[in-house]
Design a protein around this motif. Structure first.
Motif, PDB file in Angstrom:
ATOM      1  N   ARG A  20       0.793  -1.232   0.000  1.00 17.95           N
ATOM      2  CA  ARG A  20       0.000   0.000   0.000  1.00 17.95           C
ATOM      3  C   ARG A  20       0.819   1.273   0.000  1.00 17.95           C
ATOM      4  N   LEU A  21       2.125   1.162   0.214  1.00 17.45           N
ATOM      5  CA  LEU A  21       2.944   2.348   0.470  1.00 17.45           C
ATOM      6  C   LEU A  21       4.154   2.437  -0.442  1.00 17.45           C
ATOM      7  N   VAL A  22       4.587   3.682  -0.647  1.00 11.57           N
ATOM      8  CA  VAL A  22       5.870   3.975  -1.276  1.00 11.57           C
ATOM      9  C   VAL A  22       6.686   4.743  -0.243  1.00 11.57           C
ATOM     10  N   ILE A  23       7.899   4.291  -0.012  1.00 13.20           N
ATOM     11  CA  ILE A  23       8.821   4.976   0.884  1.00 13.20           C
ATOM     12  C   ILE A  23       9.884   5.585  -0.017  1.00 13.20           C
ATOM     13  N   ARG A  24       9.996   6.912   0.041  1.00 12.55           N
ATOM     14  CA  ARG A  24      10.825   7.618  -0.945  1.00 12.55           C
ATOM     15  C   ARG A  24      11.518   8.812  -0.322  1.00 12.55           C
ATOM     16  N   PRO A  64       2.426  19.258   3.473  1.00 12.86           N
ATOM     17  CA  PRO A  64       1.887  18.111   4.211  1.00 12.86           C
ATOM     18  C   PRO A  64       2.793  17.662   5.364  1.00 12.86           C
ATOM     19  N   TYR A  65       4.106  17.810   5.205  1.00 14.26           N
ATOM     20  CA  TYR A  65       5.015  17.471   6.315  1.00 14.26           C
ATOM     21  C   TYR A  65       4.808  18.443   7.473  1.00 14.26           C
ATOM     22  N   ALA A 124      10.017   9.920   3.331  1.00  7.96           N
ATOM     23  CA  ALA A 124       8.589  10.173   3.168  1.00  7.96           C
ATOM     24  C   ALA A 124       7.869   8.847   2.958  1.00  7.96           C
ATOM     25  N   VAL A 125       6.696   8.705   3.572  1.00  8.68           N
ATOM     26  CA  VAL A 125       5.836   7.536   3.360  1.00  8.68           C
ATOM     27  C   VAL A 125       4.571   8.042   2.683  1.00  8.68           C
ATOM     28  N   VAL A 126       4.306   7.475   1.507  1.00  9.25           N
ATOM     29  CA  VAL A 126       3.233   7.948   0.641  1.00  9.25           C
ATOM     30  C   VAL A 126       2.262   6.803   0.377  1.00  9.25           C
ATOM     31  N   ASN A 130      -1.103   8.942  -3.786  1.00  7.34           N
ATOM     32  CA  ASN A 130       0.167   9.672  -3.793  1.00  7.34           C
ATOM     33  C   ASN A 130       0.214  10.724  -2.685  1.00  7.34           C
ATOM     34  N   GLN A 131      -0.524  10.493  -1.603  1.00  7.45           N
ATOM     35  CA  GLN A 131      -0.604  11.419  -0.468  1.00  7.45           C
ATOM     36  C   GLN A 131       0.482  11.084   0.552  1.00  7.45           C
ATOM     37  N   LEU A 132       1.192  12.128   1.006  1.00  2.58           N
ATOM     38  CA  LEU A 132       2.147  11.957   2.095  1.00  2.58           C
ATOM     39  C   LEU A 132       1.351  11.682   3.371  1.00  2.58           C
TER      40      LEU A 132
END
Length: 165
Positions: A9-13, A22-23, A65-67, A72-74
Motif C-alpha cells: 500500500r505504500l511507497v517509501i521515498r 503536508p510534512y 517520506a511515506v506515501v 500519492n498522499q504523504l
C-alpha cells in the motif's frame, strides 16, 4: 525523487518540494506558503527536510517520506537517525492512517532495508511509557525492551532489535 522501498500500500521515498506543506501539517509546524527558500530554510518543517536531505547525501539514510500508493498522499515518515553510536528508527503518521497496519508496513520495510541494504547490526527505538501504540509497533517488529531512560522531564522505554533476531 528516489523510491527507497515499496509495500503493498505504500511507497517509501526521498523528499520532494511538494512534501513541505503536508510534512508541516504532520508535525504541527508552521510552514511558509512560498516555495522552498533558495538560500536558507523558511520554517522548522523546511529545516527538517533540508536536514534529512543532508543526512541522505552524507550517510545514505535518514527519515523518508511515506506515501499512500492509491492517492500519492504523504501520510507520514519513517527512517533512521543517529543516537550516539546507535541507529534509531522513528516514525510519525497522520492520525487517520494509524491503526490500519500502515505504520507496521512501513516500519517492517525500513527495518528490512536497515539490516539488508544498509548493513546495520542493531536498530533501537524509543517510546514514552504511556505510548502503547509505539510499543506495540516495536514489539511487532520483534524488538526487545532494553530498559528505561530519562529524557528531559519524562521516562522513555528503549527497545532494540539485532540483525540476528
Amino acid at each position: 525523487m528516489l523510491i527507497i522501498a515499496e509495500t503493498p500500500r505504500l511507497v517509501i521515498r526521498t523528499w520532494q518540494e511538494s512534501d513541505l506543506k503536508p510534512y508541516a501539517d504532520l508535525v504541527g509546524a508552521q510552514h511558509a506558503t512560498t516555495e522552498f527558500g533558495r538560500h536558507r530554510p523558511l520554517s522548522k518543517a523546511e529545516t527538517d527536510l533540508w536536514r534529512y536531505q543532508v543526512e541522505l547525501d552524507q550517510q545514505g539514510w535518514s527519515r523518508w517520506a511515506v506515501v499512500l500508493k492509491e492517492s500519492n498522499q504523504l501520510i507520514g515518515y519513517c527512517g533512521f537517525s543517529n543516537y550516539g553510536n546507535s541507529v534509531e528508527m522513528s516514525w510519525r503518521f497522520r492520525q487517520e492512517f494509524r491503526g490500519k497496519g500502515m505504520v507496521m508496513e512501513a516500519a517492517e520495510a525500513v527495518t528490512d532495508l536497515g539490516f539488508k541494504r544498509l548493513g546495520f547490526n542493531e536498530i533501537i527505538s524509543f517510546a514514552s511509557t504511556e505510548n502503547e501504540f509505539a510499543k506495540d509497533v516495536m514489539e511487532g517488529l520483534g524488538m526487545d525492551l532494553q530498559g528505561f531512560e530519562g529524557w528531559s522531564n519524562r521516562t522513555v522505554a528503549r527497545y532494540s532489535l539485532t540483525q540476528s533476531h
